[in-house]
Enzyme design. Structure first.
Site, PDB file in Angstrom:
ATOM      1  N   GLY A 605       6.400 -12.874  -4.375  1.00  0.00           N
ATOM      2  CA  GLY A 605       7.622 -12.842  -3.573  1.00  0.00           C
ATOM      3  C   GLY A 605       7.274 -12.656  -2.117  1.00  0.00           C
ATOM      4  N   GLY A 607       9.248 -11.871   1.938  1.00  0.00           N
ATOM      5  CA  GLY A 607      10.476 -11.640   2.708  1.00  0.00           C
ATOM      6  C   GLY A 607      10.126 -11.126   4.080  1.00  0.00           C
ATOM      7  N   GLY A 608      11.140 -10.754   4.821  1.00  0.00           N
ATOM      8  CA  GLY A 608      10.933 -10.281   6.180  1.00  0.00           C
ATOM      9  C   GLY A 608      10.074  -9.030   6.214  1.00  0.00           C
ATOM     10  N   PHE A 609      10.089  -8.263   5.156  1.00  0.00           N
ATOM     11  CA  PHE A 609       9.349  -7.000   5.096  1.00  0.00           C
ATOM     12  C   PHE A 609       7.864  -7.224   4.894  1.00  0.00           C
ATOM     13  CE2 PHE A 609      10.608  -8.419   0.947  1.00  0.00           C
ATOM     14  CZ  PHE A 609       9.456  -8.287   0.205  1.00  0.00           C
ATOM     15  N   VAL A 612       5.117  -9.562  -1.744  1.00  0.00           N
ATOM     16  CA  VAL A 612       4.992  -8.858  -3.022  1.00  0.00           C
ATOM     17  C   VAL A 612       3.905  -9.535  -3.847  1.00  0.00           C
ATOM     18  CG1 VAL A 612       6.178  -8.063  -5.079  1.00  0.00           C
ATOM     19  CG2 VAL A 612       7.462  -8.364  -2.958  1.00  0.00           C
ATOM     20  N   LYS A 625       4.353  -4.177  -3.292  1.00  0.00           N
ATOM     21  CA  LYS A 625       5.118  -4.674  -2.158  1.00  0.00           C
ATOM     22  C   LYS A 625       4.436  -4.182  -0.899  1.00  0.00           C
ATOM     23  CE  LYS A 625      10.005  -4.653  -0.874  1.00  0.00           C
ATOM     24  NZ  LYS A 625      11.285  -4.050  -1.208  1.00  0.00           N
ATOM     25  N   ASP A 723      22.302  -1.490   0.282  1.00  0.00           N
ATOM     26  CA  ASP A 723      22.080  -2.930   0.225  1.00  0.00           C
ATOM     27  C   ASP A 723      22.202  -3.427  -1.217  1.00  0.00           C
ATOM     28  OD1 ASP A 723      21.700  -5.380   1.307  1.00  0.00           O
ATOM     29  OD2 ASP A 723      19.536  -5.169   1.633  1.00  0.00           O
TER      30      ASP A 723
END
Ligand SMILES: *[C@@H]1O[C@H](CO)[C@@H](O)[C@H](O)[C@H]1NC(C)=O
Ligand SMILES: *[C@@H]1O[C@H](CO)[C@@H](O)[C@H](O)[C@H]1NC(C)=O
Ligand SMILES: *[C@@H]1O[C@H](CO)[C@@H](O)[C@H](O)[C@H]1NC(C)=O
Ligand SMILES: *[C@@H]1O[C@H](CO)[C@@H](O)[C@H](O)[C@H]1NC(C)=O
Ligand SMILES: *[C@@H]1O[C@H](CO)[C@@H](O)[C@H](O)[C@H]1NC(C)=O
Ligand SMILES: *[C@@H]1O[C@H](CO)[C@@H](O)[C@H](O)[C@H]1NC(C)=O
Ligand SMILES: *[C@@H]1O[C@H](CO)[C@@H](O)[C@H](O)[C@H]1NC(C)=O
Ligand SMILES: *[C@@H]1O[C@H](CO)[C@@H](O)[C@H](O)[C@H]1NC(C)=O
Ligand SMILES: *[C@@H]1O[C@H](CO)[C@@H](O)[C@H](O)[C@H]1NC(C)=O
Length: 888
Positions: A605, A607-609, A612, A625, A723
């Site tokens: 995975g 994402g912006g963070f 993963v 993560k 969230d």
């Protein structure tokens, strides 16, 4: 200091006197004087008339239910000993044991006296020290060192409530005991220093120059104070008169004539001196003293008795003093004095005086602040009714809440700055309660939590409990209750204001009308029926317009899934720890992470963070993560949150297995969720999977609701997810839902590309509740709003923000989209076309749409969604049966 002049002040006592008489009249336990005379340790129901005082003493059995009776040892029994000293009641169990005397009048003044003669009643011949409390306030430390010596404790106080408790408190220096207890009503005008904010504890009350060596009390003193004989031969000589000494109409002390008729004067001297020293058991006491002075000699024209009075060499009374003939007079203070170890008092004749000073009586008190307030009297009578109704075997003695240190076991109280403490939590779980649920519980008006679980309670659940305005948790689990859940409680449970637990009551039938339908193996299903019926009825009524227009057509070619109405596969557990994951929360190093992820080989995975990765910890697959771009502030928050999250375990929350935090890495090691997110499934992005069935969807909704509820209600402090969205609801191999990323939005404001964090609003567009947007006030209701959007997505399969087409062109929220379509009466166009569902399931589909969609504002949504959530949590397949019975 003040002298009051008796002849100038005429004052009427009619009002107070009548109050006093009324009080005497209603004091059922008292004799006709209003006195209560209790001989502690006297066998129950026995009484006798005390020859010297002429008062009738009664057994203490009706005033206390703890302690044991003893006779004092014969060697201490003398012919002159007052009979109330012959026996004692002692308390070898419980820290605080209390006598309760009722029928007082709140706001009136009383004198309470306790006496003690040890007399080796227990054969131990040991000294003892313990504390006395008057009501909820400290009164005195009793120090018994001489087995043959009598000790008298007395306090003058204003009753805060219509009863008084006298408590003996074990302070670890021996077993408390008591010989007698007296209550005397006093006129409110007497002893003005005793008021509602301070009491007066007696140190000594001395009758100077008595004619014999006995204590003077009732009937000579109508108020039954005890005046000890006091003389100082050969330095003082005694003078007496047979004339009556007058009290004044406004007399503040009403010292009896018998006391004032005797006095002392110094021999060969012009000075009377006496002193007292501070008792070490009294910590920095504040004293008040009264000197009672009357002239007993008719003075001739050239005689003069005039003296100055000093306390520790300072003028006590600011001018010289001449007592009046045959009138009571007194020197007393309005301000207490303290700070010395020894107090010298002297009465010194002035130069012009032809006679020496005179002194008739002295009273010395310690001022006790009234610092604690007794519990609300309604609460007190209710809890006492509960105590006696179930014969509760706990050390429940004295005031339930005050003082805080001695609050009763099993209850919590709220303590307001001013005002009485209130009982807010009553926990009687596993307390062996037998019988019905008493209505007395409903008189604990400030109760928030009532736990009666795992007792042997039987009978019906009283609906009066629903009238408790603040009750939010009622746990009746594990009893033997029968009947149905009464409507008031049911309603509160449905609107979410009450958490009602009634599991493990085999005879409890749930809906009140059709008990035979609920021959269930599981109690949870029984509840579900009770809860769901009224909701469904309401919803169906509300939805009637839609339902009329809507015509169900079985979808051609849809997979026909058979629903077993008795299937109870849905779990309703709320705090189960997932047993498949027994890993310790731990801190990993960067090198360990490298090993776990096979050098960050498999990305699952992004994402912006950050990214993963898939990995293995002790043979269990995990998701790692890895965050990037973290500031110092974020790093700090990360540590706080990570350590906090390692303690949270719930079946429907993604477990944090560990974390890594050093200069090289900044990562969370999480439970691996093989089936990805709910979002993937709803949006058809999960490869090779069938669209979720309605039953799967509703179960996923239910499980997510449980995870969310645990964050809100089960965690301390509560966590607000901030969230909630299908992206953060992950599914494992068995399609079980778990909420992810909880509590982390604070540490990581940029979890996702679609994240907005302008103006402190955290969340994802389309899920953020409008009130949070307007106020920036974040509460768990914001999560519930978001969850409502998730429910709509589950039904519709649509994203939270929709790019409309045709007549619906433009960007709109899913809520607007659903409302527009529902307004046109078109349910079919709202429900996810890929979903397989049964005709029976229309009820739940409609239910969710109708409850969630029309209400965009948070407050109402909160109620609506809580309703939905309650229904979901309780939901199981018996709902299907209900749909049928309701529809017919
Ligand atoms: C005392 O009297 C009450 C009421 O008359 C009675 O119920 C109780 O059993 C008596 N107690 C004793 C110890 O005699
Ligand atoms: C105390 O003594 C009396 C007789 O004087 C007796 O009747 C009573 O039972 C004794 N009480 C106790 C507790 O021993
Ligand atoms: C009680 O008396 C004391 C001393 O006279 C005084 O300071 C205090 O205000 C009084 N309290 C009340 C409630 O009247
Ligand atoms: C008082 O004075 C007389 C005569 O001077 C004397 O005998 C007596 O002892 C004195 N008493 C005291 C207590 O000083
Ligand atoms: C109790 O009284 C005895 C005898 O008067 C004294 O020796 C002892 O110090 C006292 N105890 C306390 C704690 O004041
Ligand atoms: C009280 O009097 C005694 C004896 O005269 C003296 O020793 C002491 O200092 C005095 N105390 C005070 C506080 O004045
Ligand atoms: C004594 O005090 C009172 C008030 O406290 C005052 O009115 C009076 O004048 C004082 N007397 C003298 C002699 O100072
Ligand atoms: C008594 O008090 C008065 C007035 O305060 C003072 O003038 C006088 O000296 C005092 N007398 C004695 C013996 O202390
Ligand atoms: C004592 O008496 C005389 C005469 O009566 C008077 O003048 C004087 O002021 C008095 N002294 C005191 C201290 O009262």
């Amino acid at each position: 200091m003040k002298k009051y002049n008796m002849r100038e002040m005429v004052f009427c006592f009619v009002f107070l006197a009548s109050l006093f008489l009324n009080n005497a009249g209603v004091t059922g336990q008292a004799d006709n004087t209003g006195f209560v005379n209790i001989d502690c340790g006297l066998p129950a129901n026995s009484s006798y008339k005390d020859a010297s005082s002429t008062l009738t003493y009664i057994s203490d059995a009706q005033f206390i239910d703890t302690g044991t009776n003893h006779n004092i040892s014969v060697e201490y029994v003398t012919p002159t000993l007052s009979p109330h000293y012959l026996n004692v009641r002692s308390f070898d169990t419980g820290v605080r044991n209390c006598y309760t005397i009722k029928s007082l009048v709140s706001g009136l003044k009383y004198l309470v006296r306790a006496t003690f003669l040890y007399g080796n009643y227990d054969g131990l011949n040991k000294g003892v020290i313990f504390d006395l409390h008057i009501g909820v306030n400290y009164w005195k430390t009793v120090n018994i060192s001489d087995p043959g010596k009598t000790t008298i404790a007395e306090v003058m106080f204003v009753a805060p409530v219509d009863y008084i408790q006298v408590c003996l408190v074990n302070t670890g220096s021996g077993t408390p005991f008591i010989s007698s207890l007296d209550l005397r009503p006093m006129k409110s005008s007497l002893y003005p220093s005793a008021n509602s904010s301070q009491s007066l504890a007696l140190v000594r009350r001395l009758n100077a120059g008595p004619t014999d060596s006995t204590i003077l009390r009732y009937p000579d003193d109508p108020h039954d104070r005890m005046w000890e004989p006091w003389s100082n031969v050969p330095y003082w000589t005694e003078i007496t008169t047979t004339s009556h000494i007058q009290n004044l109409p406004n007399d503040l002390f009403e010292v009896p004539s018998a006391v004032l008729q005797t006095a002392v004067i110094p021999v060969n001297s012009s000075e009377i001196q006496f002193f007292w020293e501070v008792d070490p058991v009294d910590k920095d006491p504040s004293y008040m003293a009264n000197l009672h002075i009357s002239e007993l000699m008719q003075l001739t024209a050239n005689q003069k008795r005039e003296f100055n009075i000093t306390l520790n060499d300072a003028m006590w009374y600011n001018s010289s003093f001449s007592p009046d003939y045959l009138y009571s007079d007194a020197i007393y203070g309005l301000r207490p004095f303290h700070g010395s170890q020894r107090y010298n008092v002297s009465l010194t004749a002035t130069a012009n005086s032809t006679l020496p000073p005179i002194l008739n009586a002295v009273e010395l008190f310690i001022v006790l602040p009234v610092s604690a307030i007794p519990s609300d009297s309604g609460d007190v009578s209710a809890i006492n009714a509960i105590k006696s109704s179930y014969q509760i075997k706990k050390n429940w003695n004295g005031d339930p809440c005050a003082p805080k240190t001695y609050a009763w076991e099993g209850l919590n109280c709220s303590y307001a700055v001013s005002g009485s403490p209130r009982i807010t939590v009553l926990n009687l779980a596993s307390s062996g309660l037998v019988g019905g649920i008493t209505n007395a519980f409903a008189n604990l008006k400030a109760l928030q939590t009532l736990d009666l679980s795992y007792n042997n309670l039987s009978g019906l659940i009283p609906d009066v409990l629903s009238q408790l305005p603040s009750l939010s948790v009622l746990d009746l689990t594990g009893n033997n209750l029968n009947g149905s859940i009464p409507p008031g409680l049911l309603k509160k449970s449905q609107d979410g204001s009450l958490t009602l637990r009634v599991g493990n009551n085999v005879n409890l039938c749930s809906d009140g009308t059709s008990c035979n339908q609920s021959k269930k193996k599981s109690n949870n299903s029984t509840i579900a029926i009770a809860i769901i019926v009224p909701i469904v009825v309401v919803v169906i009524l509300a939805a009637v317009g839609i339902l009329i227009i809507y015509k169900y057509k079985k979808r051609p070619g849809s997979m026909s899934t058979t629903v077993n109405p008795n299937n109870t596969e849905f779990s309703t557990g709320t705090s189960t720890v997932d047993s498949s994951l027994k890993l310790e929360n731990r801190q990993f190093t960067y090198n360990e992470l490298k090993q776990i992820t096979h050098n960050f080989q498999r990305e699952i995975g992004r994402g912006g963070f950050g990214i993963v990765y898939s990995g293995l910890v002790d043979g269990t697959q995990v998701a790692v993560k890895v965050h990037r771009n973290t500031s110092t502030k974020e790093a700090k928050e990360f540590m706080v949150e990570a350590q906090h999250l390692t303690k949270i375990h719930h079946k429907h929350l993604v477990s944090l297995i560990g974390y890594c935090k050093d200069e090289n890495c900044f990562a969370l090691v999480l439970e691996y969720m093989s089936e990805g997110s709910l979002e993937d499934h709803l949006r058809g992005r999960a490869a090779g999977t069938w669209p979720l069935t309605w039953r799967d969807r509703i179960r996923i909704a239910l499980e997510s609701a449980q995870g969310l509820e645990y964050l809100h209600k089960g965690c301390n402090p509560p966590l607000i997810h901030r969230d909630v969205k299908p992206n953060n609801i992950l599914l494992n191999a068995r399609l079980e839902a778990k909420i992810a990323d909880f509590g982390m939005s604070k540490a990581f404001n940029s979890n996702n590309d679609t994240h907005i964090s302008t103006n402190h609003v955290v969340g994802t567009h389309g899920y953020v509740d409008p009130e949070y947007h307007m106020t920036y006030q974040l509460t768990e209701k914001s999560d519930v709003y978001s969850f409502g959007v998730v429910l709509l997505q589950i039904v519709t399969g649509q994203p939270a923000i929709i790019q409309g087409t045709g007549p619906e062109s433009g960007v709109m929220t899913l809520i607007q989209w659903v409302r527009q379509r529902l307004a046109r009466g078109n349910i079919e166009s709202v429900v996810d076309a890929r979903m397989q569902w049964q005709q029976e399931e229309i009820t739940t589909v409609t239910f969710i749409l109708v409850t969630v969609a029309p209400v965009p504002v948070r407050i109402t949504t909160w109620i609506q969604v809580t309703l939905a959530r309650t229904a979901l949590v309780r939901w199981n397949s018996t709902l299907v049966q209900f749909h049928w019975s309701v529809a017919q």
